[in-house]
Scaffold this motif. Sequence first.
Motif, PDB file in Angstrom:
ATOM      1  N   ASN A  80       0.881  -1.284  -0.067  1.00 36.77           N
ATOM      2  CA  ASN A  80      -0.038   0.191  -0.095  1.00 36.77           C
ATOM      3  C   ASN A  80       0.727   1.192   0.171  1.00 36.77           C
ATOM      4  N   ILE A  81       1.851   1.105  -0.656  1.00 38.79           N
ATOM      5  CA  ILE A  81       2.767   2.379  -1.024  1.00 38.79           C
ATOM      6  C   ILE A  81       2.375   2.901  -2.316  1.00 38.79           C
ATOM      7  N   GLU A  82       2.068   4.015  -2.284  1.00 36.26           N
ATOM      8  CA  GLU A  82       1.659   4.470  -3.739  1.00 36.26           C
ATOM      9  C   GLU A  82       2.893   5.134  -4.656  1.00 36.26           C
ATOM     10  N   SER A  83       2.741   4.678  -5.724  1.00 34.51           N
ATOM     11  CA  SER A  83       3.935   5.108  -6.869  1.00 34.51           C
ATOM     12  C   SER A  83       3.675   6.225  -7.472  1.00 34.51           C
ATOM     13  N   HIS A  84       4.565   7.179  -7.608  1.00 31.99           N
ATOM     14  CA  HIS A  84       4.642   8.546  -8.553  1.00 31.99           C
ATOM     15  C   HIS A  84       5.495   8.222  -9.485  1.00 31.99           C
ATOM     16  N   PHE A  85       5.498   9.031 -10.703  1.00 27.74           N
ATOM     17  CA  PHE A  85       6.510   9.087 -11.703  1.00 27.74           C
ATOM     18  C   PHE A  85       6.530  10.638 -12.149  1.00 27.74           C
ATOM     19  N   VAL A  86       7.722  11.046 -12.356  1.00 25.16           N
ATOM     20  CA  VAL A  86       8.159  12.140 -13.150  1.00 25.16           C
ATOM     21  C   VAL A  86       8.846  11.750 -14.335  1.00 25.16           C
ATOM     22  N   ASN A  87       8.465  12.115 -15.540  1.00 24.14           N
ATOM     23  CA  ASN A  87       9.296  12.221 -16.768  1.00 24.14           C
ATOM     24  C   ASN A  87       9.565  10.511 -16.807  1.00 24.14           C
ATOM     25  N   GLY A  88       8.798   9.598 -16.495  1.00 21.37           N
ATOM     26  CA  GLY A  88       9.115   8.312 -16.417  1.00 21.37           C
ATOM     27  C   GLY A  88       9.918   7.612 -15.483  1.00 21.37           C
ATOM     28  N   MET A  89      10.291   8.437 -14.556  1.00 20.06           N
ATOM     29  CA  MET A  89      11.171   8.025 -13.277  1.00 20.06           C
ATOM     30  C   MET A  89      10.190   7.810 -12.319  1.00 20.06           C
ATOM     31  N   ARG A  90      10.628   6.854 -11.442  1.00 23.04           N
ATOM     32  CA  ARG A  90       9.818   6.430 -10.094  1.00 23.04           C
ATOM     33  C   ARG A  90      10.315   7.512  -9.193  1.00 23.04           C
ATOM     34  N   VAL A  91       9.611   8.278  -8.620  1.00 24.44           N
ATOM     35  CA  VAL A  91       9.978   9.069  -7.367  1.00 24.44           C
ATOM     36  C   VAL A  91      10.271   7.931  -6.117  1.00 24.44           C
ATOM     37  N   THR A  92      11.253   8.204  -5.618  1.00 24.62           N
ATOM     38  CA  THR A  92      11.855   7.035  -4.800  1.00 24.62           C
ATOM     39  C   THR A  92      12.251   7.652  -3.330  1.00 24.62           C
ATOM     40  N   SER A  93      11.196   7.482  -2.351  1.00 20.11           N
ATOM     41  CA  SER A  93      11.370   8.047  -1.148  1.00 20.11           C
ATOM     42  C   SER A  93      12.375   6.906  -0.461  1.00 20.11           C
ATOM     43  N   SER A  94      12.649   7.369   0.891  1.00 14.12           N
ATOM     44  CA  SER A  94      13.576   6.377   1.529  1.00 14.12           C
ATOM     45  C   SER A  94      12.981   5.159   1.674  1.00 14.12           C
ATOM     46  N   GLN A  95      11.605   5.071   2.152  1.00 17.93           N
ATOM     47  CA  GLN A  95      10.806   4.058   2.228  1.00 17.93           C
ATOM     48  C   GLN A  95      10.675   3.384   0.823  1.00 17.93           C
ATOM     49  N   THR A  96      10.496   3.821  -0.362  1.00 15.60           N
ATOM     50  CA  THR A  96      10.470   3.133  -1.526  1.00 15.60           C
ATOM     51  C   THR A  96      11.679   2.647  -1.869  1.00 15.60           C
ATOM     52  N   MET A  97      12.774   3.155  -1.541  1.00 11.43           N
ATOM     53  CA  MET A  97      14.257   2.869  -1.619  1.00 11.43           C
ATOM     54  C   MET A  97      14.427   1.556  -0.908  1.00 11.43           C
ATOM     55  N   ASP A  98      13.810   1.361   0.041  1.00  8.70           N
ATOM     56  CA  ASP A  98      14.092   0.021   0.833  1.00  8.70           C
ATOM     57  C   ASP A  98      13.402  -1.002  -0.144  1.00  8.70           C
ATOM     58  N   VAL A  99      12.254  -0.779  -0.431  1.00  5.86           N
ATOM     59  CA  VAL A  99      11.777  -1.466  -1.395  1.00  5.86           C
ATOM     60  C   VAL A  99      12.321  -2.121  -2.676  1.00  5.86           C
ATOM     61  N   VAL A 100      13.015  -0.968  -3.470  1.00  3.60           N
ATOM     62  CA  VAL A 100      13.707  -1.208  -4.373  1.00  3.60           C
ATOM     63  C   VAL A 100      14.901  -2.056  -4.218  1.00  3.60           C
ATOM     64  N   GLU A 101      15.705  -1.727  -3.249  1.00 10.56           N
ATOM     65  CA  GLU A 101      17.021  -2.696  -2.667  1.00 10.56           C
ATOM     66  C   GLU A 101      16.242  -4.263  -2.459  1.00 10.56           C
ATOM     67  N   MET A 102      15.258  -4.382  -1.632  1.00  4.27           N
ATOM     68  CA  MET A 102      14.684  -5.592  -1.425  1.00  4.27           C
ATOM     69  C   MET A 102      14.371  -6.409  -2.674  1.00  4.27           C
ATOM     70  N   VAL A 103      13.724  -5.849  -3.736  1.00  4.49           N
ATOM     71  CA  VAL A 103      13.269  -6.413  -4.900  1.00  4.49           C
ATOM     72  C   VAL A 103      14.517  -6.657  -6.028  1.00  4.49           C
ATOM     73  N   LEU A 104      15.161  -5.531  -6.193  1.00  2.85           N
ATOM     74  CA  LEU A 104      16.318  -5.475  -7.321  1.00  2.85           C
ATOM     75  C   LEU A 104      17.523  -6.517  -6.827  1.00  2.85           C
ATOM     76  N   GLY A 105      18.090  -5.937  -5.391  1.00  4.19           N
ATOM     77  CA  GLY A 105      19.332  -6.766  -5.071  1.00  4.19           C
ATOM     78  C   GLY A 105      18.986  -8.012  -4.255  1.00  4.19           C
ATOM     79  N   GLY A 106      17.654  -8.407  -3.984  1.00  2.00           N
ATOM     80  CA  GLY A 106      17.390  -9.605  -3.266  1.00  2.00           C
ATOM     81  C   GLY A 106      16.596 -10.490  -4.302  1.00  2.00           C
ATOM     82  N   LEU A 107      15.293 -10.398  -4.413  1.00  2.00           N
ATOM     83  CA  LEU A 107      14.362 -11.185  -5.143  1.00  2.00           C
ATOM     84  C   LEU A 107      14.920 -11.468  -6.472  1.00  2.00           C
ATOM     85  N   VAL A 108      14.758 -10.483  -7.455  1.00  2.00           N
ATOM     86  CA  VAL A 108      15.043 -10.398  -8.841  1.00  2.00           C
ATOM     87  C   VAL A 108      16.430 -11.036  -9.047  1.00  2.00           C
ATOM     88  N   ASN A 109      17.555 -10.272  -8.455  1.00  2.00           N
ATOM     89  CA  ASN A 109      18.826 -10.512  -8.734  1.00  2.00           C
ATOM     90  C   ASN A 109      19.184 -12.195  -8.251  1.00  2.00           C
TER      91      ASN A 109
END
Length: 298
Positions: A80-109
Amino acid sequence: MPLTRDAAFNVAQVLSEALPYIQRFVGKTIVVKYGGNAMTEDDLKHSFARDMVMLKVIGINPIVVHGGGPQIGSLLDRLNIESHFVNGMRVTSSQTMDVVEMVLGGLVNKDIVNLINQNGGVAMGLTGKDGKLIEATKLKVTQKSPDMQQPEIIDIGHVGEVLSINTDVLDMLATSNMIPVIAPIGVGKDGASYNINADLVAGKVAEAVGAEKLLLLTNIAGLMDKEGGILTGLNTQQVNDLIEDGTIYGGMLPKIQCALDAVKGGVSSAHIIDGRVNHSTMLEIFTDEGVGTLITNA
């Protein structure tokens, strides 16, 4: 079941056609940006993994850089974390960055690493934090409307661009017979994490290691002309002309700019290839026809 004479002849023809390419590229490095359908459909995932293993077995050094935008979006939705985009790029807050690291560096990688290992290779998963692989800085985004005197600076959080690539880490893995699999997360001088466009990271890695080729897997057959025909071979001037006349536009522009920067930076060729085709990497590298668009700095 034994091969028929015709089927055996076809196999021999394929191997014969591949031979000069194998001889030419042995000992070279090829950087592959992995994403799109090739990353989500099971048969395409396995064909990609086998391609990477085959390249390594015959003496070519593949480096994989992967994306993961849809997977990040899916987990953000579940949390339930809302996504926002600017010029096609995901606005990445500290909370969103935690998710990015979890997904990219963990699950997907680790899924990609496991896939390559299960198909007979030896892969090592990395983020930009490992061995200071990707030094990054915050990406500055500006917008300007006709009624503004100065462009507006927009803060999109932990979104970065590449400052430098530590090639020592990649050289060590290449000599250890391992296939690097890189998540596009960079680290700033202050230790902050940054989410970076995977195409951009792939291009910068290719430049830094002096790659023979940069392959960008997409969900299209290649660059198209205005009549819908595939443009198979282009030089940088022809690409610039296609941008000027509007043939290349929208979401394809950042990918094309990445390819242009790579070949201008010393990479021998960049390829926009159709990741929806089984074994597209092998077909592009080892056949006369290929499965996409070749860009050179000729």
